[in-house]
Design an enzyme around this catalytic site. Structure first.
Site, PDB file in Angstrom:
ATOM      1  N   ASP A  71       0.879  -1.171   0.000  1.00 17.40           N
ATOM      2  CA  ASP A  71       0.000   0.000   0.000  1.00 17.40           C
ATOM      3  C   ASP A  71       0.919   1.224   0.000  1.00 17.40           C
ATOM      4  O   ASP A  71       1.607   1.487   0.996  1.00 17.40           O
ATOM      5  CB  ASP A  71      -0.898  -0.021   1.253  1.00 17.40           C
ATOM      6  CG  ASP A  71      -1.871   1.146   1.274  1.00 17.40           C
ATOM      7  OD1 ASP A  71      -1.626   2.151   0.570  1.00 17.40           O
ATOM      8  OD2 ASP A  71      -2.874   1.059   2.004  1.00 17.40           O
ATOM      9  N   VAL A  72       0.944   1.957  -1.105  1.00 18.87           N
ATOM     10  CA  VAL A  72       1.918   3.052  -1.226  1.00 18.87           C
ATOM     11  C   VAL A  72       1.649   4.209  -0.276  1.00 18.87           C
ATOM     12  O   VAL A  72       2.497   5.083  -0.109  1.00 18.87           O
ATOM     13  CB  VAL A  72       2.028   3.593  -2.685  1.00 18.87           C
ATOM     14  CG1 VAL A  72       2.563   2.531  -3.626  1.00 18.87           C
ATOM     15  CG2 VAL A  72       0.703   4.174  -3.174  1.00 18.87           C
ATOM     16  N   ASN A  98       3.114   4.325 -10.622  1.00 20.71           N
ATOM     17  CA  ASN A  98       1.885   4.255 -11.422  1.00 20.71           C
ATOM     18  C   ASN A  98       0.623   4.108 -10.563  1.00 20.71           C
ATOM     19  O   ASN A  98      -0.478   4.387 -11.035  1.00 20.71           O
ATOM     20  CB  ASN A  98       2.010   3.078 -12.396  1.00 20.71           C
ATOM     21  CG  ASN A  98       0.692   2.702 -13.013  1.00 20.71           C
ATOM     22  OD1 ASN A  98       0.221   3.352 -13.950  1.00 20.71           O
ATOM     23  ND2 ASN A  98       0.041   1.663 -12.480  1.00 20.71           N
ATOM     24  N   TYR A 162      -8.110  14.916  -7.893  1.00 21.96           N
ATOM     25  CA  TYR A 162      -7.318  14.202  -8.901  1.00 21.96           C
ATOM     26  C   TYR A 162      -6.381  15.173  -9.635  1.00 21.96           C
ATOM     27  O   TYR A 162      -5.181  14.911  -9.781  1.00 21.96           O
ATOM     28  CB  TYR A 162      -8.258  13.506  -9.877  1.00 21.96           C
ATOM     29  CG  TYR A 162      -7.568  12.557 -10.827  1.00 21.96           C
ATOM     30  CD1 TYR A 162      -7.043  11.349 -10.372  1.00 21.96           C
ATOM     31  CD2 TYR A 162      -7.430  12.858 -12.177  1.00 21.96           C
ATOM     32  CE1 TYR A 162      -6.410  10.464 -11.251  1.00 21.96           C
ATOM     33  CE2 TYR A 162      -6.797  11.989 -13.052  1.00 21.96           C
ATOM     34  CZ  TYR A 162      -6.287  10.796 -12.585  1.00 21.96           C
ATOM     35  OH  TYR A 162      -5.653   9.927 -13.452  1.00 21.96           O
ATOM     36  N   LYS A 166      -2.236  15.124  -9.461  1.00 17.49           N
ATOM     37  CA  LYS A 166      -1.421  14.866 -10.653  1.00 17.49           C
ATOM     38  C   LYS A 166      -0.546  16.081 -10.992  1.00 17.49           C
ATOM     39  O   LYS A 166       0.592  15.930 -11.456  1.00 17.49           O
ATOM     40  CB  LYS A 166      -2.314  14.487 -11.828  1.00 17.49           C
ATOM     41  CG  LYS A 166      -3.032  13.138 -11.633  1.00 17.49           C
ATOM     42  CD  LYS A 166      -2.067  11.978 -11.469  1.00 17.49           C
ATOM     43  CE  LYS A 166      -2.774  10.628 -11.475  1.00 17.49           C
ATOM     44  NZ  LYS A 166      -1.834   9.498 -11.364  1.00 17.49           N
TER      45      LYS A 166
HETATM   46  N1  LIG Z   1      -6.842   4.936 -17.565  1.00 16.43           N
HETATM   47  C1  LIG Z   1      -6.692   6.189 -17.900  1.00 16.43           C
HETATM   48  O1  LIG Z   1      -7.358   6.679 -18.826  1.00 16.43           O
HETATM   49  C2  LIG Z   1      -5.694   7.067 -17.176  1.00 16.43           C
HETATM   50  C3  LIG Z   1      -5.535   8.363 -17.632  1.00 16.43           C
HETATM   51  C4  LIG Z   1      -4.619   9.182 -17.014  1.00 16.43           C
HETATM   52  C5  LIG Z   1      -3.851   8.717 -15.967  1.00 16.43           C
HETATM   53  N2  LIG Z   1      -4.038   7.448 -15.524  1.00 16.43           N
HETATM   54  C6  LIG Z   1      -3.205   7.014 -14.390  1.00 16.43           C
HETATM   55  O2  LIG Z   1      -2.641   5.758 -14.668  1.00 16.43           O
HETATM   56  C7  LIG Z   1      -2.388   5.065 -13.451  1.00 16.43           C
HETATM   57  C8  LIG Z   1      -2.933   3.644 -13.569  1.00 16.43           C
HETATM   58  O3  LIG Z   1      -4.329   3.697 -13.671  1.00 16.43           O
HETATM   59  P1  LIG Z   1      -5.197   2.644 -14.520  1.00 16.43           P
HETATM   60  O4  LIG Z   1      -5.962   3.404 -15.522  1.00 16.43           O
HETATM   61  O5  LIG Z   1      -4.353   1.513 -14.941  1.00 16.43           O
HETATM   62  O6  LIG Z   1      -6.280   2.212 -13.423  1.00 16.43           O
HETATM   63  P2  LIG Z   1      -6.443   0.898 -12.545  1.00 16.43           P
HETATM   64  O7  LIG Z   1      -6.560  -0.296 -13.419  1.00 16.43           O
HETATM   65  O8  LIG Z   1      -7.532   1.232 -11.591  1.00 16.43           O
HETATM   66  O9  LIG Z   1      -5.046   0.787 -11.789  1.00 16.43           O
HETATM   67  C9  LIG Z   1      -4.737   1.483 -10.619  1.00 16.43           C
HETATM   68  C10 LIG Z   1      -3.687   0.693  -9.883  1.00 16.43           C
HETATM   69  O10 LIG Z   1      -3.290   1.402  -8.705  1.00 16.43           O
HETATM   70  C11 LIG Z   1      -3.252   0.482  -7.634  1.00 16.43           C
HETATM   71  N3  LIG Z   1      -3.447   1.175  -6.365  1.00 16.43           N
HETATM   72  C12 LIG Z   1      -4.494   1.955  -5.978  1.00 16.43           C
HETATM   73  N4  LIG Z   1      -4.316   2.371  -4.713  1.00 16.43           N
HETATM   74  C13 LIG Z   1      -3.130   1.851  -4.297  1.00 16.43           C
HETATM   75  C14 LIG Z   1      -2.401   1.911  -3.079  1.00 16.43           C
HETATM   76  N5  LIG Z   1      -2.845   2.608  -2.016  1.00 16.43           N
HETATM   77  N6  LIG Z   1      -1.210   1.250  -2.999  1.00 16.43           N
HETATM   78  C15 LIG Z   1      -0.753   0.535  -4.055  1.00 16.43           C
HETATM   79  N7  LIG Z   1      -1.401   0.440  -5.228  1.00 16.43           N
HETATM   80  C16 LIG Z   1      -2.573   1.090  -5.334  1.00 16.43           C
HETATM   81  C17 LIG Z   1      -4.346  -0.533  -7.928  1.00 16.43           C
HETATM   82  O11 LIG Z   1      -4.036  -1.786  -7.343  1.00 16.43           O
HETATM   83  P3  LIG Z   1      -4.678  -2.364  -5.980  1.00 16.43           P
HETATM   84  O12 LIG Z   1      -6.131  -1.998  -6.003  1.00 16.43           O
HETATM   85  O13 LIG Z   1      -4.405  -3.824  -6.107  1.00 16.43           O
HETATM   86  O14 LIG Z   1      -3.900  -1.710  -4.894  1.00 16.43           O
HETATM   87  C18 LIG Z   1      -4.223  -0.664  -9.436  1.00 16.43           C
HETATM   88  O15 LIG Z   1      -3.267  -1.646  -9.782  1.00 16.43           O
HETATM   89  C19 LIG Z   1      -3.021   5.904 -12.344  1.00 16.43           C
HETATM   90  O16 LIG Z   1      -2.040   6.651 -11.681  1.00 16.43           O
HETATM   91  C20 LIG Z   1      -3.971   6.806 -13.106  1.00 16.43           C
HETATM   92  O17 LIG Z   1      -4.225   8.011 -12.428  1.00 16.43           O
HETATM   93  C21 LIG Z   1      -4.940   6.601 -16.100  1.00 16.43           C
END
Ligand SMILES: NC(=O)c1ccc[n+]([C@@H]2O[C@H](COP(=O)([O-])OP(=O)(O)OC[C@H]3O[C@@H](n4cnc5c(N)ncnc54)[C@H](OP(=O)(O)O)[C@@H]3O)[C@@H](O)[C@H]2O)c1
Length: 256
Positions: A71-72, A98, A162, A166
């Protein structure tokens, strides 16, 4: 002496790379890309069952991979993850911050604890993890922070937590790049993903998706492997003179 083919500089053979939030979505795609480029990958997120599956998949394809439930928001967990990378593979060269959570709430109604929860993961979690990494990283290492286009361009829905988290991550990127460039030879960069098909996207409301897609010049949602390729580049020697930079991987959303 024949120079190695240019493409070799994009590979990550012999590197050990920690990827947070790698139980799903972009983090998983980044871990797969790093493994395919020759790195040993160390996965961290909270859902150990998904991490185990991801690690098994990477190992089945011939990659070296380990994982640790993390948990980060807990600095001690971040220390353990960085130490585990060194314990398992003898060194740590790369960190991809990430892990992230989404949020959307009108400014007049967002509860303090909801705002704090997003900052705790997206900004503070990245800093705790960078601190742990910075203490044990190999000279010449690299950090890539996964920010968002929302850091620089409002998405049309209320997202104070958010957007702030960011945008803060971009400040963190520049500061650590300045602190550790000469002293530790660690490069620190950020990527700005646009709209990618992941669990986070599936949780977005349709208005947000439509607004983002409408602003995407390539007129399609990104594939996680397309973000992973940019992260791999920034981790690699192909980016050896790039630090403190932000690279938009957004199908043209933020072009001027
Ligand atoms: N998808 C998009 O369109 C998009 C756009 C811009 C930016 N992003 C960024 O890309 C990154 C990845 O997002 P994603 O789209 O791949 O969404 P996602 O599938 O929901 O992935 C988020 C990841 O973060 C982990 N996480 C959440 N809280 C955490 C914690 N306290 N400690 C450790 N891990 C944690 C989750 O794993 P667990 O639940 O297992 O902990 C999950 O693996 C994020 O930073 C997001 O803001 C995504």
């Amino acid at each position: 002496v024949t120079a190695p083919p240019r493409a070799d500089k994009f590979r990550l053979d012999g590197r050990v790379i920690v990827v947070t939030g790698s139980s799903s979505g972009l983090g998983l795609a980044i871990a797969v890309a790093c493994a395919q480029a020759g790195a040993a990958t160390v996965l961290g997120a909270r859902r150990a069952d998904l991490l185990a599956k991801a690690a098994a998949m990477i190992s089945a394809e011939g990659g070296q991979c380990a994982y640790r439930s993390t948990d980060v928001t807990r600095p001690a967990d971040c220390d353990v993850l960085a130490a585990y990378a060194v314990e398992r593979f003898g060194r740590v060269d790369g960190l991809v911050n990430n892990a992230g959570v989404g949020s959307a709430a009108p400014g007049t109604r967002e509860a303090p604890e909801a705002f704090r929860a997003v900052i705790e993961v997206n900004l503070m979690g990245a800093y705790w993890m960078a601190q742990s990494f910075g203490r044990s990283a190999t000279s010449g290492g690299a950090i890539v922070n996964v920010a968002s286009v929302t850091a620089v361009a409002p998405g049309g829905i209320p997202q104070a937590a958010y957007a702030s988290s960011k945008a803060g991550l971009l400040g963190l990127t520049r500061d650590l790049a300045a602190q550790w460039g000469a002293r530790k030879a660690i490069r620190v960069n950020a990527v700005l993903p646009g709209l990618f098909d992941t669990e986070m996207r599936q949780a977005m409301d349709e208005t947000e998706v439509a607004l983002r897609l409408g602003a995407t010049r390539l007129a399609r949602i990104g594939r996680p492997a397309e973000l992973a390729a940019a992260v791999q580049f920034l981790l690699s020697d192909a980016a050896s003179y790039i630090t403190g930079a932000t690279l938009a991987v957004d199908g043209g959303i933020t072009m001027h």
